[in-house]
Scaffold this motif. Structure first.
Motif, mmCIF file in Angstrom:
data_model
loop_
_atom_site.group_PDB
_atom_site.id
_atom_site.type_symbol
_atom_site.label_atom_id
_atom_site.label_comp_id
_atom_site.label_asym_id
_atom_site.label_seq_id
_atom_site.Cartn_x
_atom_site.Cartn_y
_atom_site.Cartn_z
ATOM 1 N N VAL A 169 -104.215 29.882 -54.369
ATOM 2 C CA VAL A 169 -103.900 30.920 -53.539
ATOM 3 C C VAL A 169 -105.100 31.389 -52.556
ATOM 4 C CG1 VAL A 169 -103.131 33.455 -53.606
ATOM 5 C CG2 VAL A 169 -101.977 31.536 -55.084
ATOM 6 N N VAL A 170 -104.854 31.502 -51.311
ATOM 7 C CA VAL A 170 -105.948 31.870 -50.542
ATOM 8 C C VAL A 170 -105.491 32.699 -49.390
ATOM 9 C CG1 VAL A 170 -107.517 29.645 -51.127
ATOM 10 C CG2 VAL A 170 -105.840 29.639 -49.244
ATOM 11 N N PHE A 171 -104.380 33.064 -49.283
ATOM 12 C CA PHE A 171 -103.820 33.866 -48.412
ATOM 13 C C PHE A 171 -102.816 34.837 -48.635
ATOM 14 C CE2 PHE A 171 -100.937 34.768 -44.603
ATOM 15 C CZ PHE A 171 -101.694 34.553 -43.398
ATOM 16 N N GLN A 172 -102.759 35.944 -48.068
ATOM 17 C CA GLN A 172 -101.907 36.948 -48.426
ATOM 18 C C GLN A 172 -101.178 37.522 -47.273
ATOM 19 O OE1 GLN A 172 -104.679 40.109 -49.600
ATOM 20 N NE2 GLN A 172 -103.994 39.945 -51.850
ATOM 21 N N TYR A 173 -99.590 37.110 -47.462
ATOM 22 C CA TYR A 173 -98.756 37.217 -46.488
ATOM 23 C C TYR A 173 -97.792 38.801 -46.708
ATOM 24 C CZ TYR A 173 -93.885 37.080 -44.111
ATOM 25 O OH TYR A 173 -92.880 36.993 -43.448
ATOM 26 N N ARG A 174 -98.163 39.789 -45.744
ATOM 27 C CA ARG A 174 -97.498 41.054 -45.762
ATOM 28 C C ARG A 174 -96.213 41.068 -45.402
ATOM 29 N NH1 ARG A 174 -100.614 45.419 -46.195
ATOM 30 N NH2 ARG A 174 -102.532 44.447 -45.035
ATOM 31 N N ARG A 175 -95.082 41.583 -46.380
ATOM 32 C CA ARG A 175 -93.784 41.684 -46.288
ATOM 33 C C ARG A 175 -93.530 43.291 -46.252
ATOM 34 N NH1 ARG A 175 -89.763 38.229 -46.247
ATOM 35 N NH2 ARG A 175 -90.741 36.444 -47.378
ATOM 36 N N HIS A 176 -92.822 43.586 -45.333
ATOM 37 C CA HIS A 176 -92.280 44.982 -44.974
ATOM 38 C C HIS A 176 -91.265 45.077 -43.954
ATOM 39 C CE1 HIS A 176 -94.634 45.259 -41.460
ATOM 40 N NE2 HIS A 176 -95.753 44.921 -41.923
ATOM 41 N N GLY A 177 -90.413 46.121 -44.286
ATOM 42 C CA GLY A 177 -89.413 46.370 -43.512
ATOM 43 C C GLY A 177 -89.227 46.532 -41.782
ATOM 44 N N SER B 57 -90.818 44.407 -39.909
ATOM 45 C CA SER B 57 -90.921 43.403 -38.646
ATOM 46 C C SER B 57 -89.782 43.104 -37.993
ATOM 47 C CB SER B 57 -91.094 42.255 -39.573
ATOM 48 O OG SER B 57 -90.221 41.818 -40.491
ATOM 49 N N LEU B 58 -90.006 42.175 -36.859
ATOM 50 C CA LEU B 58 -88.621 41.997 -36.000
ATOM 51 C C LEU B 58 -87.785 41.186 -36.799
ATOM 52 C CD1 LEU B 58 -87.344 41.681 -33.296
ATOM 53 C CD2 LEU B 58 -88.788 39.362 -33.156
ATOM 54 N N SER B 59 -88.171 40.094 -37.673
ATOM 55 C CA SER B 59 -87.260 39.673 -38.533
ATOM 56 C C SER B 59 -86.330 40.163 -39.518
ATOM 57 C CB SER B 59 -87.923 38.469 -39.097
ATOM 58 O OG SER B 59 -88.908 38.808 -39.816
ATOM 59 N N ALA B 60 -86.898 41.293 -40.073
ATOM 60 C CA ALA B 60 -86.239 42.022 -40.994
ATOM 61 C C ALA B 60 -85.278 43.086 -40.196
ATOM 62 C CB ALA B 60 -87.195 42.793 -41.682
ATOM 63 N N SER B 61 -85.794 43.507 -39.251
ATOM 64 C CA SER B 61 -84.766 44.344 -38.414
ATOM 65 C C SER B 61 -83.654 43.825 -37.839
ATOM 66 C CB SER B 61 -85.432 45.307 -37.459
ATOM 67 O OG SER B 61 -86.185 44.376 -36.488
ATOM 68 N N SER B 62 -83.653 42.448 -37.440
ATOM 69 C CA SER B 62 -82.986 41.811 -36.593
ATOM 70 C C SER B 62 -81.677 41.294 -37.924
ATOM 71 C CB SER B 62 -83.495 40.829 -35.972
ATOM 72 O OG SER B 62 -84.068 39.751 -36.636
ATOM 73 N N ALA B 63 -82.494 41.068 -39.042
ATOM 74 C CA ALA B 63 -81.495 40.591 -39.893
ATOM 75 C C ALA B 63 -80.457 41.705 -40.453
ATOM 76 C CB ALA B 63 -82.293 40.289 -41.371
ATOM 77 N N VAL B 64 -80.981 42.926 -40.364
ATOM 78 C CA VAL B 64 -79.944 44.045 -40.925
ATOM 79 C C VAL B 64 -78.813 44.152 -39.829
ATOM 80 C CG1 VAL B 64 -79.767 46.595 -41.257
ATOM 81 C CG2 VAL B 64 -81.672 45.188 -42.238
ATOM 82 N N THR B 65 -79.265 44.145 -38.527
ATOM 83 C CA THR B 65 -78.551 44.237 -37.309
ATOM 84 C C THR B 65 -77.214 42.873 -37.157
ATOM 85 O OG1 THR B 65 -79.936 43.562 -35.713
ATOM 86 C CG2 THR B 65 -79.903 45.707 -36.100
ATOM 87 N N GLY B 66 -77.742 41.962 -37.742
ATOM 88 C CA GLY B 66 -77.068 40.512 -37.675
ATOM 89 C C GLY B 66 -77.545 39.569 -36.585
ATOM 90 N N ASN B 67 -78.348 40.011 -35.844
ATOM 91 C CA ASN B 67 -78.832 39.465 -34.575
ATOM 92 C C ASN B 67 -79.482 38.298 -34.946
ATOM 93 O OD1 ASN B 67 -77.986 41.394 -32.896
ATOM 94 N ND2 ASN B 67 -80.094 42.352 -32.394
ATOM 95 N N ARG B 68 -80.204 38.173 -36.235
ATOM 96 C CA ARG B 68 -80.884 36.943 -36.488
ATOM 97 C C ARG B 68 -79.765 35.885 -36.854
ATOM 98 N NH1 ARG B 68 -85.827 36.035 -40.016
ATOM 99 N NH2 ARG B 68 -85.610 34.104 -40.918
ATOM 100 N N PHE B 69 -78.757 36.187 -37.440
ATOM 101 C CA PHE B 69 -77.849 35.099 -37.797
ATOM 102 C C PHE B 69 -76.774 34.530 -36.713
ATOM 103 C CE2 PHE B 69 -78.843 37.855 -41.556
ATOM 104 C CZ PHE B 69 -79.598 37.092 -42.308
ATOM 105 N N SER B 70 -76.658 35.426 -35.664
ATOM 106 C CA SER B 70 -76.253 34.957 -34.339
ATOM 107 C C SER B 70 -76.892 33.637 -34.089
ATOM 108 C CB SER B 70 -76.069 36.124 -33.416
ATOM 109 O OG SER B 70 -75.054 36.849 -33.867
ATOM 110 N N GLU B 71 -78.321 34.046 -34.024
ATOM 111 C CA GLU B 71 -79.349 32.941 -33.341
ATOM 112 C C GLU B 71 -79.342 31.768 -34.528
ATOM 113 O OE1 GLU B 71 -84.026 32.689 -33.537
ATOM 114 O OE2 GLU B 71 -83.257 33.874 -31.719
ATOM 115 N N ALA B 72 -79.266 31.864 -35.611
ATOM 116 C CA ALA B 72 -79.351 31.134 -36.654
ATOM 117 C C ALA B 72 -78.172 30.107 -36.716
ATOM 118 C CB ALA B 72 -79.543 31.898 -38.036
ATOM 119 N N ARG B 73 -76.992 30.626 -36.504
ATOM 120 C CA ARG B 73 -75.925 29.732 -36.782
ATOM 121 C C ARG B 73 -75.936 28.668 -35.529
ATOM 122 N NH1 ARG B 73 -70.706 28.661 -37.843
ATOM 123 N NH2 ARG B 73 -69.118 27.882 -36.202
#
Length: 300
Positions: free
Chosen positions: A212-220, A222-238
């Protein structure tokens, strides 16, 4: 040298933590380029910070126009000159041995196109956290290994299409390979997986390490987190996964094609977003997430 490309969009506090973590590396074989994608008219104090920093291996660039996330990623690729590079998150942290460790991994595996060093996840306050998403990545989707493992070919494609267990901001890329492919400008939140799969189909090898040499910061926020809640991420993902399935089939990798068509981890992710969308009383988001989670894995 290792090119550290740092696209920036936010505020100064977390950026300073990221930059100071790079400056504190035990191995000095690195050079940092910060690409500030804030609107030019916004007073952030960031140019003044870098002017005062005056570090000989730190370069600060302010984009004359907003490029967006994918555009700024691609700019980092275009500007890189070292044999290997990283596109680091502007809120992430390098532990002091990051550069030292990835140089050692590259020396030991000169064929590597991608290097995934060991990562731990931190929250907004910098404390190490355990989230459902990251626990699932490690216990369900990531390969089980101790020390270092190398993966390539259909085995790697299947593994990533079942569940992308890599941490994009910590990845080290062979510069000539990433330049040859580049990011898809039409994608906003899944552009890293498409690029990685293209490198894999070109014959690229991934080296993963558990040090372990890197710390990834996860919080609500981010673009990916907000787009996941709105569903936009999954339209792109499909659209992405169905296109990936076709590419894998055409490449002669049927198991990878099936994994892309079912994209189970992405469907499970959509299910976990449903409660948040319901709390926001977003009928459209609930509809998109439900259709994605339970829909037909094959195109109409």
């Amino acid at each position: 040298m290792l090119d550290i490309m740092l696209p920036h969009y936010g505020e100064l506090t977390l950026l300073k933590i990221a930059v100071e973590s790079i400056a504190a590396q035990t191995d000095e074989r690195w050079q940092l380029t910060v690409m500030d994608d804030n609107p030019v008219e916004r007073d952030t104090g960031i140019p003044e910070y870098f002017a005062a920093l005056g570090h000989p291996r730190v370069r600060y660039l302010r984009n004359p126009r907003n490029l967006g996330v994918t555009g700024n990623f691609q700019q980092g690729v275009d500007l890189a000159t070292a044999p290997f590079m990283i596109i680091m998150g502007c809120d992430d942290v390098m532990l002091p041995r990051y550069v030292e460790r990835v140089h050692a991994l590259i020396d030991a595996h000169p064929e590597a196109v991608l290097v995934q060093p060991g990562v731990e996840v931190i929250g907004a306050d910098g404390a190490v956290v355990r989230t459902l998403a990251d626990t699932t990545k490690r216990r369900v989707y990531a390969p089980r290994f101790a020390g270092t493992v190398t993966m390539a070919g259909e085995e790697l494609a299947v593994s990533l299409l079942r569940g992308n267990w890599l941490y994009f901001p910590s990845l080290v890329w062979r510069t000539e390979e990433i330049k040859a492919v580049g990011f898809d400008p039409d994608l906003k939140v899944i552009q890293d997986l498409k690029l990685i799969l293209q490198l894999v189909t070109r014959g690229g090898t991934l080296v993963a390490d558990d040090d372990v040499v890197f710390q990834y910061r996860r919080h609500g926020e981010s673009l990916s987190a907000s787009s996941a809640v709105t569903g936009n991420r999954f339209s792109e993902a499909r659209e992405f996964f169905l296109a990936a399935a076709a590419r894998m089939d055409a490449h002669g990798w049927p198991r990878a094609g099936r994994a892309a068509r079912w994209h189970l981890s992405s469907r499970i992710h959509a299910l976990t977003m449903l409660p948040a969308a319901a709390r926001q009383r977003s009928t459209g988001s609930v509809r998109v997430l439900t259709r994605y989670a339970f829909g037909n894995p094959r195109p109409r």
